[in-house]
Design a protein around this motif. Structure first.
Motif, short mmCIF file in Angstrom:
data_model
loop_
_atom_site.label_atom_id
_atom_site.label_comp_id
_atom_site.label_asym_id
_atom_site.label_seq_id
_atom_site.Cartn_x
_atom_site.Cartn_y
_atom_site.Cartn_z
N GLU A 38 0.05 -1.43 9.48
CA GLU A 38 -0.84 -2.48 9.98
C GLU A 38 -2.28 -2.09 9.69
N PRO A 39 -2.75 -2.41 8.47
CA PRO A 39 -4.13 -2.04 8.15
C PRO A 39 -5.11 -2.82 9.00
N ARG A 40 -6.28 -2.25 9.19
CA ARG A 40 -7.33 -2.96 9.90
C ARG A 40 -7.84 -4.07 9.02
N ARG A 41 -8.57 -4.98 9.59
CA ARG A 41 -9.17 -6.08 8.83
C ARG A 41 -10.67 -6.07 9.03
N SER A 42 -11.38 -6.35 7.95
CA SER A 42 -12.83 -6.48 8.04
C SER A 42 -13.15 -7.86 8.62
N ARG A 43 -14.42 -8.10 8.85
CA ARG A 43 -14.84 -9.43 9.34
C ARG A 43 -14.45 -10.52 8.36
N GLY A 44 -14.41 -10.20 7.09
CA GLY A 44 -14.00 -11.16 6.06
C GLY A 44 -12.50 -11.19 5.84
N ASN A 45 -11.74 -10.54 6.73
CA ASN A 45 -10.27 -10.50 6.69
C ASN A 45 -9.73 -9.67 5.52
N VAL A 46 -10.52 -8.74 5.02
CA VAL A 46 -10.08 -7.84 3.96
C VAL A 46 -9.31 -6.69 4.58
N ARG A 47 -8.14 -6.36 4.01
CA ARG A 47 -7.35 -5.22 4.51
C ARG A 47 -8.10 -3.93 4.23
N LEU A 48 -8.17 -3.07 5.23
CA LEU A 48 -8.79 -1.76 5.08
C LEU A 48 -7.84 -0.69 5.59
N TYR A 49 -7.62 0.32 4.76
CA TYR A 49 -6.68 1.39 5.07
C TYR A 49 -7.44 2.68 5.39
N SER A 50 -6.94 3.42 6.37
CA SER A 50 -7.53 4.70 6.75
C SER A 50 -6.79 5.83 6.03
N ASP A 51 -7.32 7.03 6.15
CA ASP A 51 -6.62 8.20 5.60
C ASP A 51 -5.26 8.37 6.27
N ARG A 52 -5.19 8.08 7.56
CA ARG A 52 -3.90 8.16 8.26
C ARG A 52 -2.92 7.13 7.69
N ASP A 53 -3.39 5.91 7.41
CA ASP A 53 -2.53 4.90 6.79
C ASP A 53 -2.01 5.37 5.44
N ILE A 54 -2.90 5.98 4.65
CA ILE A 54 -2.52 6.47 3.32
C ILE A 54 -1.45 7.55 3.46
N ALA A 55 -1.60 8.45 4.41
CA ALA A 55 -0.61 9.50 4.62
C ALA A 55 0.75 8.90 5.03
N LEU A 56 0.72 7.91 5.91
CA LEU A 56 1.95 7.24 6.32
C LEU A 56 2.61 6.56 5.13
N LEU A 57 1.83 5.86 4.34
CA LEU A 57 2.38 5.18 3.17
C LEU A 57 2.91 6.16 2.14
#
Length: 105
Positions: A38-57
């Motif tokens: 579940e990536p975060r979303r920017s104000r413009g609804n753009v998916r943003l991934y964290s380092d933790r998300d990258i490790a999980l993926l």
């Protein structure tokens, strides 16, 4: 900013995350759709991934590509890994509490 917050800071758009993981962007969107990430979303609804998300993926990719695990299996494994991490944390807390109790006697 501590290390935990740094790892959770959303910083990569989907195209960069896909390139880092050597995946297609549609795969990342599919993983989101089925609830693996579940990536975060920017104000413009753009998916943003964290380092933790990258490790999980990266773990997901290893399970699917290298070990042949299907997505329902991946979900079970990820839940088990999360639960094991929680249990490890609880065990460490209990050990610290025991040390404090022994020191107070």
């Amino acid at each position: 900013m501590n290390r935990e917050n740094y790892n959770n800071e959303p910083r990569y758009v989907i195209s960069i995350a896909a390139r880092m993981l050597e995946m297609q962007t549609y795969t990342l969107r599919y993983y989101e759709k089925v609830g693996i990430i579940e990536p975060r979303r920017s104000r413009g609804n753009v998916r943003l991934y964290s380092d933790r998300d990258i490790a999980l993926l990266q773990r997901v990719k290893t399970l699917v590509d290298d070990m042949g695990v299907n997505l329902p299996g991946v979900e079970v494994i990820l839940r088990m890994m999360q639960r094991m991490g929680e249990m490890q944390f609880q065990l460490e807390e209990a050990q610290e509490e025991l040390k404090r109790q022994k020191g107070g006697k």
